[in-house]
Scaffold this motif. Structure first.
Motif, short mmCIF file in Angstrom:
data_model
loop_
_atom_site.label_atom_id
_atom_site.label_comp_id
_atom_site.label_asym_id
_atom_site.label_seq_id
_atom_site.Cartn_x
_atom_site.Cartn_y
_atom_site.Cartn_z
N LYS A 13 19.07 33.66 -10.55
CA LYS A 13 20.33 32.93 -10.40
C LYS A 13 20.08 31.48 -10.01
O LYS A 13 20.74 30.56 -10.54
CB LYS A 13 21.20 33.61 -9.35
N SER A 14 19.13 31.23 -9.10
CA SER A 14 18.82 29.86 -8.69
C SER A 14 18.33 29.02 -9.86
O SER A 14 18.70 27.85 -10.01
CB SER A 14 17.76 29.88 -7.58
N ILE A 15 17.49 29.61 -10.70
CA ILE A 15 16.96 28.89 -11.87
C ILE A 15 18.10 28.49 -12.80
O ILE A 15 18.18 27.33 -13.25
CB ILE A 15 15.93 29.76 -12.61
N VAL A 16 18.98 29.42 -13.10
CA VAL A 16 20.09 29.16 -14.03
C VAL A 16 21.04 28.12 -13.44
O VAL A 16 21.52 27.22 -14.15
CB VAL A 16 20.82 30.47 -14.36
N GLU A 17 21.32 28.21 -12.14
CA GLU A 17 22.22 27.24 -11.50
C GLU A 17 21.65 25.83 -11.56
O GLU A 17 22.42 24.86 -11.58
CB GLU A 17 22.46 27.65 -10.05
N GLN A 18 20.33 25.70 -11.60
CA GLN A 18 19.69 24.38 -11.69
C GLN A 18 19.49 23.94 -13.14
O GLN A 18 18.88 22.90 -13.39
CB GLN A 18 18.35 24.39 -10.97
N GLY A 19 19.98 24.72 -14.09
CA GLY A 19 19.96 24.31 -15.50
C GLY A 19 18.75 24.75 -16.27
O GLY A 19 18.55 24.31 -17.41
N GLY A 20 17.92 25.64 -15.70
CA GLY A 20 16.69 26.04 -16.37
C GLY A 20 16.79 27.36 -17.10
O GLY A 20 17.73 28.13 -16.94
N ASP A 21 15.77 27.60 -17.93
CA ASP A 21 15.55 28.92 -18.52
C ASP A 21 14.38 29.56 -17.80
O ASP A 21 13.67 28.91 -17.03
CB ASP A 21 15.26 28.80 -20.02
N TYR A 22 14.14 30.84 -18.06
CA TYR A 22 13.08 31.52 -17.32
C TYR A 22 12.34 32.53 -18.19
O TYR A 22 12.89 33.11 -19.13
CB TYR A 22 13.64 32.22 -16.08
N VAL A 23 11.07 32.69 -17.87
CA VAL A 23 10.23 33.78 -18.36
C VAL A 23 9.52 34.32 -17.12
O VAL A 23 8.70 33.64 -16.52
CB VAL A 23 9.20 33.31 -19.40
N ILE A 24 9.86 35.54 -16.71
CA ILE A 24 9.35 36.08 -15.46
C ILE A 24 8.64 37.41 -15.71
O ILE A 24 9.16 38.28 -16.41
CB ILE A 24 10.50 36.28 -14.44
N THR A 25 7.45 37.51 -15.14
CA THR A 25 6.67 38.73 -15.27
C THR A 25 7.39 39.91 -14.63
O THR A 25 7.95 39.79 -13.54
CB THR A 25 5.29 38.55 -14.60
N LEU A 26 7.39 41.02 -15.34
CA LEU A 26 8.03 42.24 -14.85
C LEU A 26 6.96 43.29 -14.56
O LEU A 26 6.18 43.64 -15.44
CB LEU A 26 9.02 42.77 -15.89
N LYS A 27 6.93 43.75 -13.31
CA LYS A 27 6.01 44.82 -12.93
C LYS A 27 6.80 45.90 -12.19
O LYS A 27 8.03 45.85 -12.11
CB LYS A 27 4.86 44.27 -12.08
N LYS A 28 6.07 46.85 -11.62
CA LYS A 28 6.73 48.01 -11.05
C LYS A 28 7.32 47.77 -9.67
O LYS A 28 7.78 48.72 -9.03
CB LYS A 28 5.76 49.20 -11.03
N ASN A 29 7.31 46.50 -9.21
CA ASN A 29 8.09 46.19 -8.01
C ASN A 29 9.59 46.23 -8.33
O ASN A 29 10.42 46.21 -7.42
CB ASN A 29 7.69 44.84 -7.42
#
Length: 269
Positions: free
Chosen positions: A74-90
């Motif tokens: 949410k913070s990334i989007v609110e600042q106008g960015g896009d994201y690619v975030i690693t997904l693991k079993k956490n």
């Protein structure tokens, strides 16, 4: 990404080594900002504080699995960015849904799925060869996030790395969530670029500035000197007349006042 200043601890004062989270601009080779992780907290709370001071319009933010949190997205989007975030079993339930959806798409030959694919050429270096296969699925939000918990969530990515080392083959599969449209090649470039913070920032700080060996540890001094090293590295990276690395540039600036002036002039210009 985060980095621990390993020798900033103080056993006598019962103080652990500090941990800094930095934002690194890959294409510009610049540290954009950093925050110290509170001793009673972790990167999950530090990352949003750092993101809030950044202008992210037109940028893709990459973070490892520690940053796979709804508040961070949410913070990334609110600042106008896009994201690619690693997904693991956490994120166990999200991970399971993404993993199963990719398996289903592959079993069906991607029938009924919007997808793109991209593979790299074989890369060989120091006796190791590697090929990376990238897949991206979009139009899957209702299947993965029907309750709209993840801001601007558009696609999921899978990267399969096939490595051959001394005749032995290993396969590693990694998953990602993203706000990007369906572009597997852009996914691959974004993920590879993420390692710039390790190779061009953290490694240089350790080798060129010997940061991990530094025993400065009183009060706020470790954090302050970490910021000074970041500023110094930014200036060294922007000085383009010398083709040597940051370590040699730093040494030269120590004995050549004219070269030091040229480096400092980068900040003025």
């Amino acid at each position: 990404d985060g980095k621990t200043l390993r020798h900033s601890y103080d056993r006598g004062g019962d103080k652990k080594a500090i941990h800094m989270v930095s934002a690194w601009a890959t294409s510009q080779r610049l540290v954009l900002g950093q925050v110290k992780v509170d001793k009673k907290s972790n990167e999950i709370t530090a990352i949003p504080a750092l993101i809030k001071v950044l202008e992210l319009n037109g940028s893709i933010v990459t973070i490892d699995a520690m940053g796979c949190q709804r508040s961070i997205v949410k913070s990334i989007v609110e600042q106008g960015g896009d994201y690619v975030i690693t997904l693991k079993k956490n994120q166990p339930s999200l991970y399971a849904r993404v993993e199963e959806l990719f398996k289903q798409a592959i079993r069906q030959g991607f029938s009924g799925f919007t997808h793109t694919a991209y593979s790299t050429n074989k890369e060989s270096n120091h006796g190791r060869s590697e090929i990376r296969h990238h897949l991206m699925l979009s139009d899957i939000k209702e299947l993965i996030d029907p309750d709209n918990q993840w801001e601007k969530f558009q696609s999921i990515g899978m990267i399969e790395s096939v490595r051959i080392v001394k005749g032995k083959t290993t396969i590693e599969t990694r998953y990602y969530i993203s706000s990007l449209p369906n572009d597997a090649q852009k996914l691959g470039k974004s993920v590879r670029s993420h390692w710039g913070i390790e190779n061009s920032l953290h490694w240089v700080l350790d080798v060129g500035f010997r940061e991990d060996e530094c025993r400065i540890r009183k009060d706020n001094a470790p954090q302050n000197f970490a910021i000074l090293r970041h500023i110094s590295l930014n200036l060294l990276n922007q000085e383009k007349t010398s083709k040597t690395g940051a370590k040699n540039k730093r040494l030269r600036a120590g004995w050549d006042d004219d070269y030091l002036t040229k480096i400092l002039a980068v900040a003025v210009n």
